[in-house]
Scaffold this motif. Sequence first.
Motif, short mmCIF file in Angstrom:
data_model
loop_
_atom_site.label_atom_id
_atom_site.label_comp_id
_atom_site.label_asym_id
_atom_site.label_seq_id
_atom_site.Cartn_x
_atom_site.Cartn_y
_atom_site.Cartn_z
N THR A 1 -27.66 -34.29 9.97
CA THR A 1 -26.83 -33.89 11.10
C THR A 1 -27.28 -34.49 12.42
OG1 THR A 1 -28.20 -31.89 11.34
CG2 THR A 1 -26.20 -31.72 10.00
N GLU A 2 -28.56 -34.89 12.52
CA GLU A 2 -29.09 -35.47 13.75
C GLU A 2 -29.03 -36.99 13.74
OE1 GLU A 2 -32.99 -34.02 14.36
OE2 GLU A 2 -32.38 -31.95 14.77
N GLY A 3 -28.45 -37.55 12.69
CA GLY A 3 -28.43 -39.00 12.55
C GLY A 3 -27.72 -39.71 13.68
N MET A 4 -26.53 -39.24 14.03
CA MET A 4 -25.75 -39.89 15.08
C MET A 4 -26.44 -39.76 16.44
SD MET A 4 -23.43 -41.28 13.39
CE MET A 4 -22.52 -41.96 14.77
N GLN A 5 -27.12 -38.64 16.64
CA GLN A 5 -27.86 -38.46 17.90
C GLN A 5 -28.99 -39.48 18.01
OE1 GLN A 5 -29.36 -34.50 18.61
NE2 GLN A 5 -30.88 -35.22 20.08
N ARG A 6 -29.68 -39.72 16.91
CA ARG A 6 -30.77 -40.69 16.93
C ARG A 6 -30.26 -42.12 17.10
NH1 ARG A 6 -34.59 -38.04 12.16
NH2 ARG A 6 -35.46 -36.38 13.49
N LEU A 7 -29.11 -42.41 16.54
CA LEU A 7 -28.50 -43.72 16.77
C LEU A 7 -28.12 -43.89 18.23
CD1 LEU A 7 -26.26 -44.00 13.58
CD2 LEU A 7 -28.24 -45.41 14.13
N GLY A 8 -27.65 -42.80 18.83
CA GLY A 8 -27.35 -42.84 20.26
C GLY A 8 -28.60 -43.05 21.10
N GLU A 9 -29.71 -42.46 20.66
CA GLU A 9 -30.97 -42.65 21.37
C GLU A 9 -31.43 -44.11 21.28
OE1 GLU A 9 -33.47 -39.86 19.43
OE2 GLU A 9 -32.70 -38.12 20.53
N LEU A 10 -31.15 -44.75 20.16
CA LEU A 10 -31.47 -46.17 20.03
C LEU A 10 -30.69 -47.00 21.05
CD1 LEU A 10 -31.69 -47.13 16.24
CD2 LEU A 10 -33.53 -47.06 17.92
N TYR B 1 -38.09 -48.35 14.82
CA TYR B 1 -36.80 -48.88 15.25
C TYR B 1 -36.63 -48.76 16.76
CZ TYR B 1 -35.80 -48.76 10.27
OH TYR B 1 -35.86 -48.97 8.91
N MET B 2 -37.17 -47.70 17.33
CA MET B 2 -37.08 -47.51 18.78
C MET B 2 -37.88 -48.59 19.51
SD MET B 2 -35.61 -45.32 20.89
CE MET B 2 -35.48 -43.75 20.02
N THR B 3 -39.09 -48.86 19.03
CA THR B 3 -39.95 -49.87 19.66
C THR B 3 -39.32 -51.26 19.57
OG1 THR B 3 -41.94 -48.60 19.12
CG2 THR B 3 -42.23 -50.94 19.64
N VAL B 4 -38.81 -51.59 18.39
CA VAL B 4 -38.17 -52.90 18.20
C VAL B 4 -36.97 -53.04 19.13
CG1 VAL B 4 -36.89 -54.34 16.58
CG2 VAL B 4 -38.95 -53.15 15.83
N HIS B 5 -36.19 -51.99 19.26
CA HIS B 5 -34.99 -52.04 20.11
C HIS B 5 -35.36 -52.18 21.58
CE1 HIS B 5 -31.09 -52.10 18.50
NE2 HIS B 5 -30.58 -51.09 19.15
N ILE B 6 -36.41 -51.50 22.01
CA ILE B 6 -36.83 -51.59 23.42
C ILE B 6 -37.33 -52.99 23.75
CG2 ILE B 6 -38.58 -50.80 25.06
CD1 ILE B 6 -38.36 -48.02 23.79
N VAL B 7 -38.18 -53.54 22.89
CA VAL B 7 -38.70 -54.89 23.13
C VAL B 7 -37.58 -55.92 23.05
CG1 VAL B 7 -40.36 -56.63 22.36
CG2 VAL B 7 -40.95 -54.20 22.23
N CYS B 8 -36.64 -55.70 22.14
CA CYS B 8 -35.50 -56.61 22.03
C CYS B 8 -34.67 -56.59 23.31
CB CYS B 8 -34.63 -56.22 20.83
SG CYS B 8 -33.31 -57.40 20.47
N GLY B 9 -34.51 -55.42 23.91
CA GLY B 9 -33.79 -55.33 25.18
C GLY B 9 -34.48 -56.13 26.27
#
Length: 234
Positions: free
Chosen positions: A78-87, A143-151
């Motif tokens: 149920t928290e999956g979409m929220q975590r994708l939004g956090e990404l 995944y969060m770290t990779v996304h931040i560095v990619c940004g």
Amino acid sequence: MQSKIGGGGLPPAFSLFPSLNKTFTFHQILVLIITFLAYASFHASRKPPSIVKSVLGHSVNEQSNSPIDNRWAPFKGTEGMQRLGELDLAFLSSYALSMYFAGHLGDMIDLRLFLVFGMMGSGILTVVFGLGYWMNVHLLGFYMTVHIVCGLFQSIGWPCVVSVVANWCGKEKRGLIMGVWNSHTYVGKIVGSIVASSVLDSRWGWSFALPGGLVIVSGLVVRIISDLNLATSI
């Protein structure tokens, strides 16, 4: 009007066409093509997260209207979409904040090399995100770290290409040039969507690996074929 070729040296491909009459117009066209390719590939590598959300996030049983727990942790449930939004929030925040510093750095170093550096970093980080599938990684922090560095790497693209185009294209027909050139945004999104969705049914890791590889290859092409010192002005 003549362009100034600075002391940064010429790329390898300059010697491939010694007989080509490299006029100022030739340089302008080449700059537009190179920067178009570069930023289109940036946009292509940003599409996988939105394409893969349907596979990563939770799904719903149409008969019982209850979530099906068969997706990829940590994005299932149920928290999956929220975590994708956090990404998405992490990436956009990193991108926006890093843009300021990328612009300052671009004013101080060779824009050609800085642009290629950003493309390589973006491509590698996009591929690394996809490697989470084959490495069976289920840590949100990864995944969060990779996304931040990619940004951070993605933020390098826009200041570089805008500065380059502004340096080589004068005020004459600037509106027409920018209108046509700025279509790289949609070309990149279309290419990224097609590439990412074409392999989504097999393994979602490929939806990141292929666009990431596209940015890396485009970066190599930009480095090899550009015969201009893009850090110099008209």
